[in-house]
Motif scaffolding. Structure first.
Motif, PDB file in Angstrom:
ATOM      1  N   TYR A 442       0.847  -1.200   0.000  1.00  0.00           N
ATOM      2  CA  TYR A 442       0.000   0.000   0.000  1.00  0.00           C
ATOM      3  C   TYR A 442       0.880   1.247   0.000  1.00  0.00           C
ATOM      4  O   TYR A 442       1.806   1.381   0.785  1.00  0.00           O
ATOM      5  CB  TYR A 442      -0.901   0.001   1.237  1.00  0.00           C
ATOM      6  CG  TYR A 442      -1.957   1.098   1.226  1.00  0.00           C
ATOM      7  CD1 TYR A 442      -3.228   0.847   0.737  1.00  0.00           C
ATOM      8  CD2 TYR A 442      -1.666   2.368   1.703  1.00  0.00           C
ATOM      9  CE1 TYR A 442      -4.197   1.848   0.736  1.00  0.00           C
ATOM     10  CE2 TYR A 442      -2.612   3.375   1.704  1.00  0.00           C
ATOM     11  CZ  TYR A 442      -3.880   3.111   1.215  1.00  0.00           C
ATOM     12  OH  TYR A 442      -4.840   4.096   1.214  1.00  0.00           O
ATOM     13  N   GLY A 443       0.598   2.153  -0.927  1.00  0.00           N
ATOM     14  CA  GLY A 443       1.356   3.397  -1.004  1.00  0.00           C
ATOM     15  C   GLY A 443       2.717   3.244  -1.641  1.00  0.00           C
ATOM     16  O   GLY A 443       3.540   4.162  -1.576  1.00  0.00           O
ATOM     17  N   ASP A 451      -3.207   8.471  -1.419  1.00  0.00           N
ATOM     18  CA  ASP A 451      -3.953   9.287  -0.461  1.00  0.00           C
ATOM     19  C   ASP A 451      -3.623  10.767  -0.565  1.00  0.00           C
ATOM     20  O   ASP A 451      -4.129  11.576   0.226  1.00  0.00           O
ATOM     21  CB  ASP A 451      -3.677   8.802   0.969  1.00  0.00           C
ATOM     22  CG  ASP A 451      -4.195   7.389   1.213  1.00  0.00           C
ATOM     23  OD1 ASP A 451      -5.256   7.046   0.667  1.00  0.00           O
ATOM     24  OD2 ASP A 451      -3.538   6.627   1.960  1.00  0.00           O
ATOM     25  N   ASP A 452      -2.742  11.142  -1.522  1.00  0.00           N
ATOM     26  CA  ASP A 452      -2.333  12.538  -1.637  1.00  0.00           C
ATOM     27  C   ASP A 452      -3.386  13.362  -2.358  1.00  0.00           C
ATOM     28  O   ASP A 452      -4.053  12.876  -3.280  1.00  0.00           O
ATOM     29  CB  ASP A 452      -1.008  12.652  -2.388  1.00  0.00           C
ATOM     30  CG  ASP A 452       0.150  12.010  -1.620  1.00  0.00           C
ATOM     31  OD1 ASP A 452      -0.068  11.628  -0.452  1.00  0.00           O
ATOM     32  OD2 ASP A 452       1.242  11.872  -2.207  1.00  0.00           O
ATOM     33  N   ALA A 453      -3.490  14.618  -1.947  1.00  0.00           N
ATOM     34  CA  ALA A 453      -4.421  15.524  -2.628  1.00  0.00           C
ATOM     35  C   ALA A 453      -3.888  15.914  -4.001  1.00  0.00           C
ATOM     36  O   ALA A 453      -4.655  16.091  -4.955  1.00  0.00           O
ATOM     37  CB  ALA A 453      -4.652  16.773  -1.775  1.00  0.00           C
ATOM     38  N   HIS A 522       6.762   8.180 -15.189  1.00  0.00           N
ATOM     39  CA  HIS A 522       6.521   7.752 -13.808  1.00  0.00           C
ATOM     40  C   HIS A 522       6.342   6.238 -13.729  1.00  0.00           C
ATOM     41  O   HIS A 522       6.885   5.581 -12.821  1.00  0.00           O
ATOM     42  CB  HIS A 522       5.282   8.462 -13.264  1.00  0.00           C
ATOM     43  CG  HIS A 522       4.932   8.072 -11.860  1.00  0.00           C
ATOM     44  ND1 HIS A 522       5.603   8.535 -10.763  1.00  0.00           N
ATOM     45  CD2 HIS A 522       3.967   7.203 -11.389  1.00  0.00           C
ATOM     46  CE1 HIS A 522       5.078   8.002  -9.660  1.00  0.00           C
ATOM     47  NE2 HIS A 522       4.087   7.186 -10.020  1.00  0.00           N
ATOM     48  N   LEU A 523       5.600   5.662 -14.690  1.00  0.00           N
ATOM     49  CA  LEU A 523       5.390   4.206 -14.710  1.00  0.00           C
ATOM     50  C   LEU A 523       6.687   3.461 -15.011  1.00  0.00           C
ATOM     51  O   LEU A 523       6.920   2.364 -14.486  1.00  0.00           O
ATOM     52  CB  LEU A 523       4.309   3.851 -15.738  1.00  0.00           C
ATOM     53  CG  LEU A 523       2.893   4.338 -15.406  1.00  0.00           C
ATOM     54  CD1 LEU A 523       1.945   4.074 -16.577  1.00  0.00           C
ATOM     55  CD2 LEU A 523       2.373   3.653 -14.137  1.00  0.00           C
ATOM     56  N   ILE A 524       7.550   4.062 -15.856  1.00  0.00           N
ATOM     57  CA  ILE A 524       8.871   3.464 -16.098  1.00  0.00           C
ATOM     58  C   ILE A 524       9.667   3.432 -14.800  1.00  0.00           C
ATOM     59  O   ILE A 524      10.308   2.425 -14.459  1.00  0.00           O
ATOM     60  CB  ILE A 524       9.625   4.263 -17.187  1.00  0.00           C
ATOM     61  CG1 ILE A 524       8.998   4.000 -18.554  1.00  0.00           C
ATOM     62  CG2 ILE A 524      11.110   3.894 -17.194  1.00  0.00           C
ATOM     63  CD1 ILE A 524       9.562   4.858 -19.663  1.00  0.00           C
ATOM     64  N   LYS A 525       9.610   4.517 -14.034  1.00  0.00           N
ATOM     65  CA  LYS A 525      10.307   4.581 -12.756  1.00  0.00           C
ATOM     66  C   LYS A 525       9.780   3.515 -11.791  1.00  0.00           C
ATOM     67  O   LYS A 525      10.554   2.852 -11.102  1.00  0.00           O
ATOM     68  CB  LYS A 525      10.131   5.985 -12.173  1.00  0.00           C
ATOM     69  CG  LYS A 525      10.727   6.158 -10.789  1.00  0.00           C
ATOM     70  CD  LYS A 525      10.347   7.526 -10.222  1.00  0.00           C
ATOM     71  CE  LYS A 525      10.722   7.604  -8.743  1.00  0.00           C
ATOM     72  NZ  LYS A 525      10.180   8.834  -8.111  1.00  0.00           N
ATOM     73  N   VAL A 526       8.456   3.358 -11.771  1.00  0.00           N
ATOM     74  CA  VAL A 526       7.836   2.341 -10.908  1.00  0.00           C
ATOM     75  C   VAL A 526       8.385   0.953 -11.245  1.00  0.00           C
ATOM     76  O   VAL A 526       8.751   0.172 -10.352  1.00  0.00           O
ATOM     77  CB  VAL A 526       6.296   2.365 -11.063  1.00  0.00           C
ATOM     78  CG1 VAL A 526       5.659   1.108 -10.470  1.00  0.00           C
ATOM     79  CG2 VAL A 526       5.713   3.614 -10.409  1.00  0.00           C
ATOM     80  N   LYS A 527       8.460   0.654 -12.533  1.00  0.00           N
ATOM     81  CA  LYS A 527       8.933  -0.672 -12.966  1.00  0.00           C
ATOM     82  C   LYS A 527      10.424  -0.838 -12.669  1.00  0.00           C
ATOM     83  O   LYS A 527      10.861  -1.914 -12.224  1.00  0.00           O
ATOM     84  CB  LYS A 527       8.665  -0.850 -14.465  1.00  0.00           C
ATOM     85  CG  LYS A 527       8.951  -2.258 -14.982  1.00  0.00           C
ATOM     86  CD  LYS A 527       8.046  -3.289 -14.321  1.00  0.00           C
ATOM     87  CE  LYS A 527       8.359  -4.693 -14.809  1.00  0.00           C
ATOM     88  NZ  LYS A 527       7.567  -5.715 -14.096  1.00  0.00           N
ATOM     89  N   HIS A 540      -5.844   7.599  -8.942  1.00  0.00           N
ATOM     90  CA  HIS A 540      -4.944   8.634  -8.420  1.00  0.00           C
ATOM     91  C   HIS A 540      -3.794   8.934  -9.380  1.00  0.00           C
ATOM     92  O   HIS A 540      -3.117   9.962  -9.244  1.00  0.00           O
ATOM     93  CB  HIS A 540      -4.403   8.225  -7.043  1.00  0.00           C
ATOM     94  CG  HIS A 540      -3.396   7.116  -7.085  1.00  0.00           C
ATOM     95  ND1 HIS A 540      -3.751   5.785  -7.162  1.00  0.00           N
ATOM     96  CD2 HIS A 540      -2.018   7.137  -7.083  1.00  0.00           C
ATOM     97  CE1 HIS A 540      -2.662   5.036  -7.183  1.00  0.00           C
ATOM     98  NE2 HIS A 540      -1.603   5.815  -7.145  1.00  0.00           N
ATOM     99  N   LEU A 541      -3.538   8.044 -10.378  1.00  0.00           N
ATOM    100  CA  LEU A 541      -2.503   8.318 -11.374  1.00  0.00           C
ATOM    101  C   LEU A 541      -3.048   9.041 -12.601  1.00  0.00           C
ATOM    102  O   LEU A 541      -2.285   9.486 -13.457  1.00  0.00           O
ATOM    103  CB  LEU A 541      -1.828   7.011 -11.806  1.00  0.00           C
ATOM    104  CG  LEU A 541      -0.903   6.340 -10.785  1.00  0.00           C
ATOM    105  CD1 LEU A 541      -0.262   5.090 -11.379  1.00  0.00           C
ATOM    106  CD2 LEU A 541       0.185   7.315 -10.304  1.00  0.00           C
TER     107      LEU A 541
END
Length: 551
Positions: A442-443, A451-453, A522-527, A540-541
């Motif tokens: 989670y997170g 959960d960020d605004a 951002h998704l490349i960074k996640v992977k 949220h993305l």
């Protein structure tokens, strides 16, 4: 609903089975049990199966040396104490405890358990009062136990105490077969009995004091032929530093490789399965991931229970066939009048050659034969004159069951899986991390910023914008070809980049604007950080400009 047809469909009315359990019971009683009875299978291998063996809930067998956390592990899963529970650093559990669902908390003693036709323990009466006095069923209402049952076993001791105990048995005329004695019953044989009937065998080891005693090694070897059910838990892993944990894990895998002689590596789960604070929290993420993997494995048991019982019936049928060939071969070799005792000794001594001959004549895999030494020991007390000759009709019936009936039952298994709701173990520890901020992951990864605004991608968007404007955008968008030249710099495979493109190209126009390009990066960074990509883009993305305003 399926029809089960005989050899001649035109002459026989088809039998109709409503459930897999009903089909297994009928096949066993009508096609396999006659072969087992005829060749005394139950005196050599395993008692006859009963209805409760096919109807009972999935069972988990916990095995380990004393103080490895077996009882604590059960309490951790249930999130409550159970009757008869004792926990301590010394050998506290000296009995087999079947922890099962019940309307009222209580303990049922072993002698009462083995006369209850609704419980799958009736055949344990063969081990006598020495065992039954150390076997109880702890019943309690608990949501976890609505789906599974757990068998707690005595902690296996090490060293001189049990060695002396075995020697006393030999001196007293007790069987010279290797036995781990717990008060006069064959501990290894009881474990074999349970191993044949449970859905999962979990071997627990203490990461803080890893030593596999000779007794434990023999117990693991006694569970041979059930490696597919085995899982290993390296418990109390929070008590040692990361570097030492790596060494302990390597030593455990090396030791298991010598004991469990299979090409496949047994799955080892690392963690601390109790509700106390972690002593060394450095590997918290590892423990969380391992716990979730183990929980998923346990939660799959109800869904796969019918398939497991079907698989066990097939293994039993193959062993029964081999047993029939062995017994009939011994019968054939016996003289009709004189020299029977000498011939019996000769046949037992040459049993390995008989195995080889049967293997060649009937094209049977060596792995289907029972343990040679064990079989030789069992044959010593048998009257070969009472053995039966080969009866082809019984073997043909079992062959028909394996080649024809089992295939139809497999279809019914799949049908039940699709028609029934997904069966999962619920309650207890299984509920603790499924929802909310303490769920595993989670997170993190694609869940970062949930959960960020503010849009989480906006943190790095200025950096992504600099790259975006070097790619010659037209009307505020870059082409797929230009975006690809930048994205492949990540060195991720095309299959992964293709999925990222699909998630980032929100309006599906084959172009990326500055927000979509930032999202792709951002998704490349996640992977690249080792996380999995979502199948669908989480809300949220979604870039703020692409979110629909609620009406």
């Amino acid at each position: 609903m399926f029809s089960w047809l005989g050899n001649d469909d035109r002459k026989k009315d088809p039998e109709v089975f409503q459930t897999v359990s009903e089909g297994l019971k009928k096949l066993y009683k009508t096609k396999l049990l006659p072969l087992e009875d005829y060749y005394k299978f139950h005196e050599f291998h395993s008692p006859a199966l009963e209805d409760a063996d096919f109807d009972n809930k999935p069972m988990i067998l916990l095995v380990g040396q004393y103080s490895t956390g077996k009882t604590t592990f059960i309490r951790y899963l249930l999130e409550q104490d159970f009757p008869g529970m004792r926990i301590g650093p010394e050998p506290t559990t000296d009995s087999f405890i079947a922890v099962m669902q019940g309307d009222v908390e209580g303990v049922v003693p072993g002698n009462a358990l083995v006369v209850d036709p609704k419980k799958p323990f009736r055949k344990l009466n063969a081990f006598g009062n020495a065992f039954l006095n150390r076997f109880v069923c702890a019943q309690l209402p608990n949501p976890v136990l609505e789906s599974i049952s757990v068998i707690d076993t005595p902690g296996i001791l090490s060293g001189e105490k049990q060695r002396i105990s075995r020697e006393r048995e030999k001196d007293s005329g007790y069987s010279d077969r290797h036995r781990c004695s717990y008060g006069g019953y064959d501990f290894a044989a009881v474990l074999e009995w349970f191993a044949e009937r449970v859905d999962r065998i979990i071997l627990l080891f203490d990461a803080h004091k890893l030593d596999i005693s000779d007794e434990f090694s023999e117990v693991i070897k006694a569970l041979k032929n059930h490696e597919d059910k085995m899982r290993v838990v390296l418990n109390k892993a929070d008590q040692i530093e990361t570097q030492q944990l790596m060494r302990v894990y390597g030593a455990l895998m090396w030791s298991l490789g010598k004991i469990v002689n299979t090409p496949e590596v047994i799955r080892v789960y690392i963690g601390s399965f109790w509700s106390h604070p972690l002593l060394i929290p450095d590997n918290r993420k590892l423990f969380e991931a391992e716990e979730q993997d183990l929980f998923r494995d346990i939660q799959s048991l109800p869904r796969n229970a019918a398939l497991r019982k079907l698989n066990d019936l097939i293994k039993r049928a193959r062993l029964a066939k081999v047993h029939a060939y062995i017994i009939s071969s011994l019968k054939k070799e016996m003289p009709s009048v004189f020299g029977k005792d000498n011939k019996k000794k000769e046949l037992i001594a040459s049993l390995g050659e008989i195995y080889s001959r049967i293997e060649r004549e009937h094209q049977i895999s060596p792995g289907d034969f029972p343990n040679l030494k064990k079989m030789q020991d069992l044959l010593q007390s048998q009257d070969f004159n009472k053995f039966q000759p080969l009866k082809s009709k019984l073997l043909e019936t079992v062959d028909e069951m394996l080649s024809h009936d089992i295939a139809h039952l497999m279809v019914l298994v799949r049908q039940e899986e699709t028609q029934k709701p997904v069966q999962m173990v619920k309650g207890g520890a299984f509920e603790g991390t499924q929802n909310g901020p303490f769920g595993h992951g989670y997170g993190e990864g694609a869940g970062e910023g949930i959960d960020d605004a503010d849009w989480v991608v906006s943190r790095d968007k200025p950096m992504y914008d600099e790259i975006f404007y070097t790619l010659s955008p037209v009307n505020g968008k870059v082409t797929g070809a230009n975006a690809k030249r930048e994205m492949v710099k990540s060195k991720l495979p095309n299959t992964v980049l293709g999925k990222i493109w699909k998630l980032a190209d929100i309006d599906k126009d084959g172009l990326l604007d500055d927000e979509e390009f930032a999202l792709a990066n951002h998704l490349i960074k996640v992977k690249l950080e080792g996380h999995e990509l979502p199948n669908d883009l989480p809300y949220h993305l979604l870039p703020p400009s692409k979110r629909k305003v609620p009406e």
